[in-house]
Enzyme design. Structure first.
Site, mmCIF file in Angstrom:
data_model
loop_
_atom_site.group_PDB
_atom_site.id
_atom_site.type_symbol
_atom_site.label_atom_id
_atom_site.label_comp_id
_atom_site.label_asym_id
_atom_site.label_seq_id
_atom_site.Cartn_x
_atom_site.Cartn_y
_atom_site.Cartn_z
ATOM 1 C CB SER A 124 -7.630 -12.324 -3.652
ATOM 2 O OG SER A 124 -8.691 -12.054 -2.755
ATOM 3 C CE1 TYR A 149 -11.440 -11.204 -6.259
ATOM 4 C CE2 TYR A 149 -10.557 -10.524 -8.382
ATOM 5 C CZ TYR A 149 -10.435 -10.640 -7.006
ATOM 6 O OH TYR A 149 -9.312 -10.175 -6.388
ATOM 7 C CE LYS A 153 -7.029 -11.593 -8.371
ATOM 8 N NZ LYS A 153 -5.900 -10.895 -9.016
HETATM 9 C C1 WQD Z 1 -15.716 -5.709 4.040
HETATM 10 C C2 WQD Z 1 -16.790 -5.783 5.121
HETATM 11 C C3 WQD Z 1 -18.953 -6.346 4.289
HETATM 12 C C4 WQD Z 1 -19.464 -2.616 1.997
HETATM 13 C C5 WQD Z 1 -13.652 -7.988 -1.037
HETATM 14 C C6 WQD Z 1 -13.458 -9.056 -2.063
HETATM 15 C C7 WQD Z 1 -12.075 -9.625 -1.931
HETATM 16 C C8 WQD Z 1 -11.048 -8.515 -1.938
HETATM 17 C C9 WQD Z 1 -11.351 -7.446 -0.907
HETATM 18 C C10 WQD Z 1 -10.079 -8.357 -4.125
HETATM 19 C C11 WQD Z 1 -17.731 -6.954 4.948
HETATM 20 C C12 WQD Z 1 -18.946 -4.931 4.882
HETATM 21 C C13 WQD Z 1 -18.951 -3.616 2.798
HETATM 22 C C14 WQD Z 1 -20.597 -1.886 2.434
HETATM 23 C C15 WQD Z 1 -20.626 -3.181 4.440
HETATM 24 N N1 WQD Z 1 -10.968 -7.910 -3.215
HETATM 25 N N2 WQD Z 1 -19.526 -3.886 4.009
HETATM 26 N N3 WQD Z 1 -21.140 -2.199 3.649
HETATM 27 O O1 WQD Z 1 -15.975 -8.495 0.951
HETATM 28 O O2 WQD Z 1 -14.079 -8.612 2.665
HETATM 29 O O3 WQD Z 1 -13.550 -8.541 0.244
HETATM 30 O O4 WQD Z 1 -12.671 -6.978 -1.175
HETATM 31 O O5 WQD Z 1 -9.276 -9.234 -4.002
HETATM 32 O O6 WQD Z 1 -11.860 -10.491 -3.021
HETATM 33 O O7 WQD Z 1 -14.379 -10.091 -1.789
HETATM 34 O O8 WQD Z 1 -14.423 -6.508 1.355
HETATM 35 O O9 WQD Z 1 -14.847 -4.120 1.648
HETATM 36 O O10 WQD Z 1 -16.513 -5.481 0.290
HETATM 37 O O11 WQD Z 1 -16.382 -5.772 2.780
HETATM 38 O O12 WQD Z 1 -21.152 -3.447 5.538
HETATM 39 O O13 WQD Z 1 -21.118 -0.952 1.733
HETATM 40 O O14 WQD Z 1 -17.587 -4.605 5.063
HETATM 41 O O15 WQD Z 1 -20.157 -7.029 4.632
HETATM 42 O O16 WQD Z 1 -18.086 -7.453 6.235
HETATM 43 P P1 WQD Z 1 -14.600 -8.105 1.375
HETATM 44 P P2 WQD Z 1 -15.559 -5.400 1.442
#
Ligand code: WQD
Length: 337
Positions: A124, A149, A153
């Site tokens: 990741s 987590y 990785k």
């Molecule tokens: C994306 C953007 C949030 C939810 C995560 C894991 C990473 C990988 C992918 C496994 C950010 C914003 C999110 C919400 C929001 N997973 N957001 N409201 O955090 O980039 O990565 O998933 O490998 O390890 O950390 O993805 O989709 O959670 O967030 O505003 O309800 O959307 O702040 O900017 P992220 P995400």
């Protein structure tokens, strides 16, 4: 020649099963169903028009793994199986280290017992941690991770690199995913999170279908074009095709190699919301709230190495990702059932 796919019933795993079979590979699938539904594989069989062996097995169960290797000649393993909720990992670190790290060590030990020394590992972009600038290159330092987590990785990447140093027969491809979203164009398989979605796109699609009243946008005061978080969203089918190319590579090479699997494009939260609304003609009400702890402003890939070495490029755009997500969600408002 068969490829074992651990965690093959999950979101990325199920899409990879399909692409591996359409590329001509024979597959054997295992999953413990901790975070997946058997219906997903029924749908994969129907879409592929062919069956494949399946074993309900935990990667920590050495005898269960041996049973698979006793009954099949496995030439490589695509290793998805693992716990993957960032927030949960903070609450239950031992469970994450036992399952993700311990399970991978057990898997590698059994693989070696049967002379299978080729692995494609589901890593990741989270291993890049907070300090690296985007676009991220595979040569950038890793390890400054902010949650258990992500640390699992990182640790697994280091274990697999050490394994290749100890035994040059090993071939390991480490795939650093950015933000996988979307669904197969049929709408038959897709992302099916348990409970309240942690990630953006499944939450957006649940708001759109009326399961959630609104999206909480975690902060609009970041140093980005519209103040909301910027990420590299990649269609899950493009990601799955990247695994086919990585398997081809692993079978032809030795040693450990790292690849970013992303589009190389940054998309903000509001970009994604507006595109989803435009493409699908459905409103996604939202409210801006406080930043989420641990989030960074911007994270996107430089995918040049995967293009030059794996001959892989992400082909689908954000509109495809939004359209396919909505088709999956509309056809399966309550997920697999
Ligand atoms: C994306 C953007 C949030 C939810 C995560 C894991 C990473 C990988 C992918 C496994 C950010 C914003 C999110 C919400 C929001 N997973 N957001 N409201 O955090 O980039 O990565 O998933 O490998 O390890 O950390 O993805 O989709 O959670 O967030 O505003 O309800 O959307 O702040 O900017 P992220 P995400």
């Amino acid at each position: 020649m068969a490829i074992l796919i651990t965690g093959g019933c999950g979101f990325i795993g199920s899409h990879t099963c399909l692409e591996m079979m359409s590329a001509g590979y024979d597959i054997v699938v295992m999953d413990n169903y901790y975070n997946s539904d058997p219906i997903a594989l029924e749908r994969v069989r129907a879409l592929a028009g062919r069956d494949f062996p399946f074993y309900e097995c935990d990667i920590r169960d050495a005898d269960g793994l041996r049973n698979i290797f006793e009954h099949h000649t496995i030439d490589a393993v695509i290793h998805f199986a693992g716990l993957k909720a960032v927030g949960e990992s903070v609450q239950k670190p031992l469970e994450y280290y036992d399952n993700n790290v311990g399970g991978t060590v057990t898997l590698c030990e059994v693989m070696a017992e049967y002379g299978c020394k080729r692995m494609i590992f589901s890593s990741s972009a989270t291993v890049y941690g907070m300090g690296n600038p985007s676009p991220l290159l595979e040569t950038y330092p890793t390890g400054a991770v902010t949650n258990p987590y992500g640390r699992t990785k990182y640790v697994i990447e280091e274990i697999l690199k050490d394994l290749c140093v100890s035994d040059p027969e090993w071939s390991v491809v480490l795939l650093r995913y950015f933000n996988p979203i979307g669904a197969h164009e049929s709408g038959q398989i897709g992302e099916n999170p348990n409970g309240i979605p942690n990630n953006l796109m499944p939450y957006v699609s649940q708001v759109a279908i009326g399961k959630r009243p609104f999206l909480s946008v975690f902060g609009d005061d970041y140093d980005t074009p519209d103040g909301t978080g910027v990420r590299d969203y990649i269609h899950v089918v493009d990601l799955a095709k990247g695994h086919v190319k990585a398997t081809d590579y692993a079978l032809e090479n030795a040693g450990a190699e790292v690849f970013n699997l992303g589009t190389g494009k940054g998309t903000s939260v509001l970009d994604l919301v507006k595109t989803f609304e435009k493409v699908n003609g459905v409103p996604v009400p939202y409210k801006v709230v406080a930043r989420r702890a641990g989030d960074i402003a911007t994270c996107y890939s430089d995918p040049t190495k995967a293009k030059e070495v794996l001959h892989w490029v992400a082909e689908k755009d954000l509109e495809d990702m939004c359209r396919d997500t909505w088709k999956w969600q509309s056809q399966n408002p309550d997920g697999f059932c």
